[in-house]
Design a protein around this motif. Structure first.
Motif, PDB file in Angstrom:
ATOM      1  N   VAL A 176       0.818  -1.201   0.000  1.00 14.10           N
ATOM      2  CA  VAL A 176       0.000   0.000   0.000  1.00 14.10           C
ATOM      3  C   VAL A 176       0.859   1.262   0.000  1.00 14.10           C
ATOM      4  O   VAL A 176       0.421   2.319  -0.467  1.00 14.10           O
ATOM      5  CB  VAL A 176      -0.972   0.011   1.211  1.00 14.10           C
ATOM      6  N   THR A 177       2.100   1.183   0.494  1.00 13.34           N
ATOM      7  CA  THR A 177       2.955   2.367   0.512  1.00 13.34           C
ATOM      8  C   THR A 177       3.927   2.428  -0.663  1.00 13.34           C
ATOM      9  O   THR A 177       4.828   3.272  -0.666  1.00 13.34           O
ATOM     10  CB  THR A 177       3.757   2.443   1.828  1.00 13.34           C
ATOM     11  N   VAL A 178       3.744   1.562  -1.650  1.00 18.01           N
ATOM     12  CA  VAL A 178       4.587   1.620  -2.837  1.00 18.01           C
ATOM     13  C   VAL A 178       4.009   2.666  -3.780  1.00 18.01           C
ATOM     14  O   VAL A 178       2.939   2.482  -4.356  1.00 18.01           O
ATOM     15  CB  VAL A 178       4.671   0.255  -3.541  1.00 18.01           C
ATOM     16  N   HIS A 179       4.730   3.776  -3.934  1.00 17.97           N
ATOM     17  CA  HIS A 179       4.246   4.892  -4.742  1.00 17.97           C
ATOM     18  C   HIS A 179       4.607   4.722  -6.210  1.00 17.97           C
ATOM     19  O   HIS A 179       3.916   5.217  -7.094  1.00 17.97           O
ATOM     20  CB  HIS A 179       4.833   6.205  -4.188  1.00 17.97           C
ATOM     21  N   GLY A 180       5.697   4.046  -6.468  1.00 17.15           N
ATOM     22  CA  GLY A 180       6.136   3.849  -7.845  1.00 17.15           C
ATOM     23  C   GLY A 180       7.207   4.824  -8.271  1.00 17.15           C
ATOM     24  O   GLY A 180       7.973   4.551  -9.192  1.00 17.15           O
ATOM     25  N   VAL A 181       7.276   5.990  -7.631  1.00 20.58           N
ATOM     26  CA  VAL A 181       8.296   6.978  -7.945  1.00 20.58           C
ATOM     27  C   VAL A 181       9.601   6.596  -7.251  1.00 20.58           C
ATOM     28  O   VAL A 181       9.585   6.083  -6.131  1.00 20.58           O
ATOM     29  CB  VAL A 181       7.843   8.384  -7.491  1.00 20.58           C
ATOM     30  N   PHE A 182      10.725   6.844  -7.906  1.00 20.78           N
ATOM     31  CA  PHE A 182      12.026   6.516  -7.322  1.00 20.78           C
ATOM     32  C   PHE A 182      12.195   7.250  -5.996  1.00 20.78           C
ATOM     33  O   PHE A 182      12.027   8.468  -5.918  1.00 20.78           O
ATOM     34  CB  PHE A 182      13.146   6.910  -8.282  1.00 20.78           C
ATOM     35  N   HIS A 183      12.519   6.495  -4.955  1.00 29.67           N
ATOM     36  CA  HIS A 183      12.708   7.102  -3.648  1.00 29.67           C
ATOM     37  C   HIS A 183      14.126   7.633  -3.505  1.00 29.67           C
ATOM     38  O   HIS A 183      15.082   7.067  -4.038  1.00 29.67           O
ATOM     39  CB  HIS A 183      12.407   6.099  -2.534  1.00 29.67           C
ATOM     40  N   GLY A 184      14.234   8.715  -2.754  1.00 28.36           N
ATOM     41  CA  GLY A 184      15.531   9.324  -2.519  1.00 28.36           C
ATOM     42  C   GLY A 184      15.777   9.572  -1.055  1.00 28.36           C
ATOM     43  O   GLY A 184      15.585   8.703  -0.211  1.00 28.36           O
ATOM     44  N   HIS A 185      16.144  10.786  -0.746  1.00 22.67           N
ATOM     45  CA  HIS A 185      16.580  11.169   0.587  1.00 22.67           C
ATOM     46  C   HIS A 185      15.410  11.730   1.399  1.00 22.67           C
ATOM     47  O   HIS A 185      14.542  12.412   0.864  1.00 22.67           O
ATOM     48  CB  HIS A 185      17.675  12.231   0.461  1.00 22.67           C
ATOM     49  N   SER A 186      15.404  11.425   2.708  1.00 24.59           N
ATOM     50  CA  SER A 186      14.372  11.938   3.617  1.00 24.59           C
ATOM     51  C   SER A 186      15.045  12.520   4.858  1.00 24.59           C
ATOM     52  O   SER A 186      16.240  12.308   5.077  1.00 24.59           O
ATOM     53  CB  SER A 186      13.402  10.824   4.003  1.00 24.59           C
ATOM     54  N   PRO A 187      14.292  13.222   5.714  1.00 23.68           N
ATOM     55  CA  PRO A 187      14.916  13.889   6.871  1.00 23.68           C
ATOM     56  C   PRO A 187      15.253  12.969   8.039  1.00 23.68           C
ATOM     57  O   PRO A 187      15.935  13.399   8.966  1.00 23.68           O
ATOM     58  CB  PRO A 187      13.823  14.899   7.313  1.00 23.68           C
ATOM     59  N   TRP A 188      14.816  11.720   8.037  1.00 28.99           N
ATOM     60  CA  TRP A 188      14.700  10.999   9.310  1.00 28.99           C
ATOM     61  C   TRP A 188      15.974  10.341   9.793  1.00 28.99           C
ATOM     62  O   TRP A 188      16.135  10.111  10.993  1.00 28.99           O
ATOM     63  CB  TRP A 188      13.553   9.998   9.192  1.00 28.99           C
ATOM     64  N   LEU A 189      16.889  10.020   8.896  1.00 26.07           N
ATOM     65  CA  LEU A 189      18.170   9.507   9.359  1.00 26.07           C
ATOM     66  C   LEU A 189      18.919  10.605  10.109  1.00 26.07           C
ATOM     67  O   LEU A 189      19.505  10.364  11.171  1.00 26.07           O
ATOM     68  CB  LEU A 189      18.987   8.974   8.183  1.00 26.07           C
ATOM     69  N   ALA A 190      18.889  11.815   9.579  1.00 25.97           N
ATOM     70  CA  ALA A 190      19.492  12.951  10.278  1.00 25.97           C
ATOM     71  C   ALA A 190      18.802  13.184  11.616  1.00 25.97           C
ATOM     72  O   ALA A 190      19.463  13.517  12.620  1.00 25.97           O
ATOM     73  CB  ALA A 190      19.417  14.208   9.415  1.00 25.97           C
ATOM     74  N   TYR A 191      17.494  13.012  11.651  1.00 28.94           N
ATOM     75  CA  TYR A 191      16.760  13.144  12.912  1.00 28.94           C
ATOM     76  C   TYR A 191      17.266  12.131  13.936  1.00 28.94           C
ATOM     77  O   TYR A 191      17.623  12.487  15.064  1.00 28.94           O
ATOM     78  CB  TYR A 191      15.267  12.921  12.665  1.00 28.94           C
ATOM     79  N   GLY A 192      17.310  10.865  13.540  1.00 28.27           N
ATOM     80  CA  GLY A 192      17.724   9.817  14.465  1.00 28.27           C
ATOM     81  C   GLY A 192      19.151   9.997  14.934  1.00 28.27           C
ATOM     82  O   GLY A 192      19.460   9.805  16.122  1.00 28.27           O
ATOM     83  N   LYS A 193      20.043  10.375  14.030  1.00 23.86           N
ATOM     84  CA  LYS A 193      21.443  10.538  14.408  1.00 23.86           C
ATOM     85  C   LYS A 193      21.616  11.694  15.382  1.00 23.86           C
ATOM     86  O   LYS A 193      22.441  11.625  16.303  1.00 23.86           O
ATOM     87  CB  LYS A 193      22.296  10.740  13.148  1.00 23.86           C
ATOM     88  N   THR A 194      20.853  12.756  15.195  1.00 17.54           N
ATOM     89  CA  THR A 194      20.956  13.898  16.107  1.00 17.54           C
ATOM     90  C   THR A 194      20.464  13.527  17.500  1.00 17.54           C
ATOM     91  O   THR A 194      21.094  13.866  18.513  1.00 17.54           O
ATOM     92  CB  THR A 194      20.158  15.093  15.562  1.00 17.54           C
ATOM     93  N   ILE A 195      19.337  12.825  17.575  1.00 15.10           N
ATOM     94  CA  ILE A 195      18.821  12.390  18.877  1.00 15.10           C
ATOM     95  C   ILE A 195      19.828  11.476  19.561  1.00 15.10           C
ATOM     96  O   ILE A 195      20.132  11.635  20.757  1.00 15.10           O
ATOM     97  CB  ILE A 195      17.471  11.670  18.710  1.00 15.10           C
ATOM     98  N   TYR A 196      20.365  10.519  18.836  1.00 16.79           N
ATOM     99  CA  TYR A 196      21.303   9.558  19.419  1.00 16.79           C
ATOM    100  C   TYR A 196      22.576  10.253  19.895  1.00 16.79           C
ATOM    101  O   TYR A 196      23.102   9.967  20.979  1.00 16.79           O
ATOM    102  CB  TYR A 196      21.618   8.472  18.389  1.00 16.79           C
ATOM    103  N   ALA A 197      23.075  11.198  19.092  1.00 18.48           N
ATOM    104  CA  ALA A 197      24.301  11.895  19.467  1.00 18.48           C
ATOM    105  C   ALA A 197      24.115  12.728  20.726  1.00 18.48           C
ATOM    106  O   ALA A 197      25.024  12.824  21.561  1.00 18.48           O
ATOM    107  CB  ALA A 197      24.767  12.785  18.311  1.00 18.48           C
ATOM    108  N   ARG A 198      22.940  13.330  20.882  1.00 17.37           N
ATOM    109  CA  ARG A 198      22.711  14.234  22.013  1.00 17.37           C
ATOM    110  C   ARG A 198      22.258  13.511  23.276  1.00 17.37           C
ATOM    111  O   ARG A 198      22.419  14.044  24.384  1.00 17.37           O
ATOM    112  CB  ARG A 198      21.659  15.284  21.617  1.00 17.37           C
ATOM    113  N   THR A 199      21.687  12.322  23.146  1.00 15.36           N
ATOM    114  CA  THR A 199      21.100  11.655  24.316  1.00 15.36           C
ATOM    115  C   THR A 199      21.712  10.299  24.621  1.00 15.36           C
ATOM    116  O   THR A 199      21.566   9.804  25.747  1.00 15.36           O
ATOM    117  CB  THR A 199      19.588  11.453  24.124  1.00 15.36           C
ATOM    118  N   GLY A 200      22.342   9.655  23.634  1.00 14.36           N
ATOM    119  CA  GLY A 200      22.806   8.281  23.810  1.00 14.36           C
ATOM    120  C   GLY A 200      21.698   7.265  23.762  1.00 14.36           C
ATOM    121  O   GLY A 200      21.916   6.082  24.045  1.00 14.36           O
ATOM    122  N   ILE A 201      20.507   7.690  23.392  1.00 13.64           N
ATOM    123  CA  ILE A 201      19.352   6.797  23.322  1.00 13.64           C
ATOM    124  C   ILE A 201      19.180   6.331  21.878  1.00 13.64           C
ATOM    125  O   ILE A 201      18.973   7.156  20.979  1.00 13.64           O
ATOM    126  CB  ILE A 201      18.074   7.509  23.806  1.00 13.64           C
TER     127      ILE A 201
END
Length: 468
Positions: A176-201
């Motif tokens: 159901v989440t297959v859009h068909g358009v080529f997927h690229g870059h999203s914000p969420w890896l940067a989000y996760g890395k920032t949280i992990y770097a600042r909290t260790g969680i």
């Protein structure tokens, strides 16, 4: 446990048949811990033995604590199985579960081997919901590679190290989440890395967004994308720390959709919180970014959705707003890869302040007063909160538009006062109800930024009566 190991043939020693897979992030509870249940079989020639397990820090090979060193499992001698629960595992990681057979009465007292489970974290899981800027369509090179401690529960229902594209449909079990358009870059890896770097969680991400989806596919049970999101959450462990939402573009193309957007978004938030069983489950949301190629009345709809998003964040507890209008695009409507890194970091700043209670500055200049000045209301004064330092303008200042019952009113001048209030002088007195727009339309020009380089929150606010 969802996403569990399955073995058919037992090897000598301990075989784990049920437990988390490698790379799993377990959602920490309110006390900052998690429990892990494992079970399986053993194979040994010893008549007296015990099956044991422990959990160690992968970086040091040392037990997480004395409590988490070798523990005896419960044995069903008739069935040849074991089971145990490793309790109160503290937030953090990465961890490894090790198993063994202890042979304390054998001539060779060395333990017999057992299965291991690798790269486990106890932290926070976020589900990604919305449309294409959430699922990831950014283009361009950027330094945003994977990092241990930021993991993904993919569409193939397996945990792994998070890498772009997060919405990879290879071996998907959620078409159901297959859009068909080529997927690229999203914000969420940067989000996760920032949280992990600042909290260790450690951070786990569950991608459930679909490009082009309108909000009415997310409003609650019975809607396909909401149900798919609920299924993904359940299979990833059943609990999350919050929702990363980026959506609204599709609802700008029909005025009827704009008119019901607030109601439908409120339904989504309420339904998601009921699903998780947390009344104040955090939801982080972005105001609409820029869009090129829009003509006519559709500009009004883009501003209307942004104002609705601003008001919803002010009205709904635990809903936090991120501004994205000041970042470059990689096509007509999608943030570039470099923009996505910055957007993800802005989401993380909001989470750090409001979820993790860590020092972070997630402010944007926000209007606190919009009032007419002068007997004929030919001036408008705007006061702001959360302004860092002073306004730095690029001239001419083009961030504002004034509208009355006759249409848009031209501006004669825009003046920044010493206290950083902004005074707009109109070319004619306005008639009837007056609205001040900041960053109006689909693709406005940002000419005002504060000392942190942040633009104001886009808004469309009714001008109050004269203050002079």
């Amino acid at each position: 446990m969802p996403d569990t190991i399955t073995h058919v043939n037992a090897l000598p020693g301990v075989t784990i048949q049920n437990g988390p897979r490698d790379w799993t992030i377990l959602q920490r509870n309110a006390g900052g811990t998690a429990d892990i249940a494992i079970s399986g079989t053993w194979l040994t020639t010893e008549s007296e033995f015990s099956v044991q397990a422990r959990i160690v820090e992968e970086a040091t090979q040392a037990p997480v604590s004395a409590e988490h060193d070798w523990q005896d499992a419960e044995l069903d001698m008739e069935a040849g199985t074991f089971s145990m629960v490793l309790r109160n595992i503290p937030q953090g990681g990465l961890y490894r579960i090790e198993t063994r057979i202890r042979r304390q009465y054998a001539s060779d007292r060395r333990a017999t081997r057992g299965d291991c489970i690798h790269h486990l974290g106890v932290g926070d899981i976020y589900v990604i919901a919305g449309q294409s800027n959430a699922s990831g369509t950014g283009k361009g090179t950027v330094n945003d590679g994977p990092q241990l401690g930021v993991h993904l529960y993919g569409n193939d229902e397996r945990w792994r190290l998070a890498t772009h594209p997060l919405e990879d449909a290879t071996n998907t079990l959620h078409p159901v989440t297959v859009h068909g358009v080529f997927h690229g870059h999203s914000p969420w890896l940067a989000y996760g890395k920032t949280i992990y770097a600042r909290t260790g969680i450690p951070v786990g991400l569950i991608p459930a967004a679909l490009g082009g989806s309108a909000v009415d596919r997310w409003t609650g049970p019975g809607k396909d994308l909401f149900d798919n999101m609920a299924d993904m959450i359940a299979k990833a462990g059943g609990s999350i720390a919050g929702i990363l939402w980026y959506q609204g573009e599709s609802d700008t193309f029909q005025r009827g959709k704009v008119d019901v957007y607030a109601e439908q978004f409120r339904s989504f938030v309420a339904s998601a919180r009921t699903l998780i069983g947390r009344e104040a489950l955090p939801v982080l949301t972005a105001q609409l970014n820029r869009c090129k190629g829009v003509v006519g009345e559709e500009h009004r709809n883009w501003s209307a959705i942004r104002e609705i998003q601003r008001q919803l964040a002010a009205d709904i507890a635990g809903l936090h707003l991120i501004v994205t209008i000041d970042y470059p695009l990689s096509d007509e409507i999608h943030n570039s890869s470099a923009s996505n890194v910055a957007v993800g970091e802005r989401y993380a700043d909001v989470a750090l302040q409001h979820i993790y209670r860590r020092p972070a500055d997630c402010r944007y200049p926000t209007p606190v007063s919009v009032a007419a000045a002068g007997e004929d209301r030919s001036r408008i004064r705007v006061s702001f909160a959360s302004l860092s330092g002073d306004w730095t303008p690029n001239h001419p200042i083009a961030d504002f538009a004034v509208e009355d019952e006759s249409g848009f009113v031209k501006l004669k001048s825009v003046v920044i006062e010493p206290n950083n209030d902004i005074v707009l002088e109109l070319e004619r007195p306005p008639a009837g109800e007056v609205t001040l727009h900041a960053l109006y339309g689909a693709d406005p020009e940002v000419t005002l930024r504060d000392d942190q380089g942040r633009c104001m929150v886009p808004f469309s606010i009714r001008v109050t009566e004269s203050i002079e």
